[in-house]
Scaffold this motif. Structure first.
Motif, mmCIF file in Angstrom:
data_model
loop_
_atom_site.group_PDB
_atom_site.id
_atom_site.type_symbol
_atom_site.label_atom_id
_atom_site.label_comp_id
_atom_site.label_asym_id
_atom_site.label_seq_id
_atom_site.Cartn_x
_atom_site.Cartn_y
_atom_site.Cartn_z
ATOM 1 N N GLU A 1 -2.948 1.876 -18.112
ATOM 2 C CA GLU A 1 -2.905 2.096 -19.124
ATOM 3 C C GLU A 1 -3.596 3.226 -20.046
ATOM 4 N N ARG A 2 -4.389 2.746 -19.533
ATOM 5 C CA ARG A 2 -5.483 2.931 -20.306
ATOM 6 C C ARG A 2 -6.558 3.648 -19.237
ATOM 7 N N GLY A 3 -7.618 5.235 -20.287
ATOM 8 C CA GLY A 3 -8.245 5.588 -19.379
ATOM 9 C C GLY A 3 -7.603 7.030 -19.023
ATOM 10 N N VAL A 4 -8.479 7.841 -17.771
ATOM 11 C CA VAL A 4 -7.372 8.899 -16.860
ATOM 12 C C VAL A 4 -7.574 8.390 -15.349
ATOM 13 N N ARG A 5 -7.403 6.683 -14.778
ATOM 14 C CA ARG A 5 -7.498 6.926 -13.274
ATOM 15 C C ARG A 5 -5.601 6.366 -12.910
ATOM 16 N N GLY A 6 -6.188 6.154 -11.862
ATOM 17 C CA GLY A 6 -4.831 6.095 -11.068
ATOM 18 C C GLY A 6 -4.993 4.736 -10.942
ATOM 19 N N SER B 1 0.765 -1.772 -0.006
ATOM 20 C CA SER B 1 -0.180 -0.004 0.089
ATOM 21 C C SER B 1 0.658 1.331 0.206
ATOM 22 N N GLU B 2 1.926 1.633 0.640
ATOM 23 C CA GLU B 2 2.941 2.784 0.771
ATOM 24 C C GLU B 2 3.163 2.435 -0.854
ATOM 25 N N VAL B 3 3.652 2.324 -1.661
ATOM 26 C CA VAL B 3 3.922 2.229 -3.107
ATOM 27 C C VAL B 3 3.131 2.193 -3.842
ATOM 28 N N GLY B 4 1.349 1.782 -3.075
ATOM 29 C CA GLY B 4 0.502 2.039 -4.828
ATOM 30 C C GLY B 4 -0.279 2.907 -3.823
ATOM 31 N N ASN B 5 0.030 3.673 -2.932
ATOM 32 C CA ASN B 5 -0.514 4.976 -2.921
ATOM 33 C C ASN B 5 -0.008 6.028 -2.956
ATOM 34 N N LEU B 6 1.231 5.830 -3.152
ATOM 35 C CA LEU B 6 2.451 7.432 -3.644
ATOM 36 C C LEU B 6 1.318 8.251 -4.784
ATOM 37 N N THR B 7 1.581 9.451 -4.212
ATOM 38 C CA THR B 7 1.259 11.147 -4.930
ATOM 39 C C THR B 7 2.293 11.745 -5.593
ATOM 40 N N LEU B 8 2.183 12.068 -6.220
ATOM 41 C CA LEU B 8 4.127 12.952 -7.082
ATOM 42 C C LEU B 8 4.335 14.116 -6.206
ATOM 43 N N ASP B 9 3.955 14.604 -5.586
ATOM 44 C CA ASP B 9 4.452 15.364 -4.486
ATOM 45 C C ASP B 9 5.331 14.286 -3.576
ATOM 46 N N ILE C 1 7.490 11.627 -4.087
ATOM 47 C CA ILE C 1 8.685 11.502 -5.274
ATOM 48 C C ILE C 1 9.512 12.577 -5.010
ATOM 49 N N ASP C 2 10.869 12.613 -3.846
ATOM 50 C CA ASP C 2 11.780 14.070 -4.682
ATOM 51 C C ASP C 2 12.783 13.691 -5.319
ATOM 52 N N MET C 3 12.784 14.308 -6.198
ATOM 53 C CA MET C 3 13.879 13.124 -7.454
ATOM 54 C C MET C 3 15.164 14.294 -7.119
ATOM 55 N N ALA C 4 15.189 15.975 -6.630
ATOM 56 C CA ALA C 4 16.230 16.253 -5.886
ATOM 57 C C ALA C 4 17.013 15.879 -5.346
ATOM 58 N N THR C 5 16.580 14.557 -4.976
ATOM 59 C CA THR C 5 16.952 13.752 -2.849
ATOM 60 C C THR C 5 17.491 12.912 -3.724
ATOM 61 N N ASP C 6 17.086 12.333 -4.659
ATOM 62 C CA ASP C 6 16.487 10.622 -5.098
ATOM 63 C C ASP C 6 15.707 10.001 -3.711
ATOM 64 N N SER C 7 14.799 10.469 -3.190
ATOM 65 C CA SER C 7 14.179 10.256 -1.760
ATOM 66 C C SER C 7 12.306 9.905 -2.027
ATOM 67 N N VAL C 8 11.552 9.473 -1.433
ATOM 68 C CA VAL C 8 10.051 9.212 -0.997
ATOM 69 C C VAL C 8 9.492 9.044 -0.200
ATOM 70 N N ARG C 9 8.417 9.593 0.269
ATOM 71 C CA ARG C 9 7.804 9.295 1.498
ATOM 72 C C ARG C 9 7.243 8.565 1.739
ATOM 73 N N TYR C 10 7.253 7.821 2.060
ATOM 74 C CA TYR C 10 5.705 6.877 2.542
ATOM 75 C C TYR C 10 4.738 7.751 4.112
ATOM 76 N N LEU D 1 -3.844 13.356 -12.745
ATOM 77 C CA LEU D 1 -4.115 12.945 -11.862
ATOM 78 C C LEU D 1 -3.037 13.489 -10.374
ATOM 79 N N GLN D 2 -3.026 13.200 -9.258
ATOM 80 C CA GLN D 2 -2.239 13.262 -8.042
ATOM 81 C C GLN D 2 -1.691 12.770 -8.559
#
Length: 318
Positions: A231-236, A170-178, A180-189, A224-225
């Motif tokens: 792959e198809r449609g507008v949904r997470g 669920s932690e990976v599955g519920n991630l939002t764009l915010d 992920i921090d590509m500047a620090t190579d880190s993810v907030r779970y 979407l956030q």
């Protein structure tokens, strides 16, 4: 999982249904995750249905109509039925959920003076080592994701995050764009109990995420956030969708029983095998109990023992 309340209360007597609705409201007020709420209420609903079918093992009586009439014998009969028809581990999960339900009835609602769970013993379960995923198996799974299609880029990024950080499904599955921090190579779970933690990821995972994010920016659902898009449609892509994807990729790679939790065990296994600190592992994986590093690190301890045994050569010198 949306709409689970209607499903879980369907066909239940009025008192049972009413208490489950009230309990769900209380759990939501306590900020319990949806998955936890569902599993808790499912156990209570299953107990109600079991008693409503008037099992041969025991006279359900008024307990079939009202949870405040449930006695120790009713729970023990239900638990034994769960062990027989499902498994001891499933019965244990139901036991823990029912403890919460009847504690709520006693302490919060003051509907009962004593919980019927007070003297019900937990089902004994066999201690099994969860098989880790060997590096070559993960390589094979990543191999079937190689390519430039949207699904291939997305799936490689998802799998690398599980393997690289040991996160829950669920932690990976519920991630939002915010998150992920590509500047620090880190993810907030967002972990259990509303506990957030930030975890670093490595260069290969970062590269896979960058490639996916570039493809995502061209997707029709880019606004979407949710981080992961279907792959198809507008949904997470929900955690359950990721669960199905992992099984599908595993079958394509010829690797059996692929699920996110195996990478979590693998992460803990490799960490402990390399001599990593248990306290640091608890922080990285979002654990609050000291029992978890011992449980997840059991396979690493067994492997270290085997390696030591071979190195010592006991019984091989005569």
């Amino acid at each position: 999982m949306a709409g689970y309340l209607d499903r879980l209360t369907a066909g239940l007597p009025t008192a049972w249904a009413g208490f489950l609705l009230d309990w769900d409201r209380s759990l939501r007020a306590g900020n319990y995750p949806e998955t936890t709420r569902y599993n808790y209420l499912l156990a209570a609903s299953q107990l109600a249905h079991y008693l409503g079918e008037d099992p041969d093992e025991i006279d359900a009586g008024d307990a079939a109509l009202d949870p405040t009439e449930v006695a120790r014998a009713h729970v023990e009969s239900f638990q034994a039925w769960m062990v027989k028809t499902r498994s001891a581990s499933t019965a244990l999960n139901k036991h823990k959920a029912l403890q919460q339900f009847f504690r709520w009835l006693r302490d919060d609602e003051e509907e009962i003076a004593r919980s019927p769970m007070d003297r019900v013993k937990q089902p004994r379960t066999a201690k099994k080592l969860v098989p880790v995923l060997p590096e070559q198996d993960t390589a094979r799974i990543l191999g079937v994701c190689k390519g430039k299609s949207f699904a291939q880029l997305r799936d490689e990024a998802i799998i690398r995050l599980y393997y690289n950080t040991g996160a829950r499904l669920s932690e990976v599955g519920n991630l939002t764009l915010d998150d992920i921090d590509m500047a620090t190579d880190s993810v907030r779970y967002h972990g259990k109990g509303g506990k957030d933690r930030r975890v670093r990821f490595g260069p290969r995972t970062g590269r896979a995420l960058s490639r996916y994010l570039r493809a995502r920016a061209k997707h029709k659902g880019a606004a979407l956030q949710e981080l992961w898009l279907a792959e198809r449609g507008v949904r997470g892509l929900a955690p359950n969708g990721i669960k199905l994807m992992l099984k599908r990729r595993g079958r394509a790679a010829g690797v059996a029983d692929v699920h996110a939790h195996r990478w979590r065990h693998t992460f803990a296994h490799e960490w402990k095998r390399a001599g990593g600190d248990s306290g640091d592992l608890m922080l990285l994986l979002g654990w609050a109990s000291d029992d978890m590093p011992r449980h997840y690190g059991a396979s690493a301890a067994a492997e270290r023992a085997r390696e030591t045994h071979l190195r010592m050569g006991i019984g091989e010198n005569v």
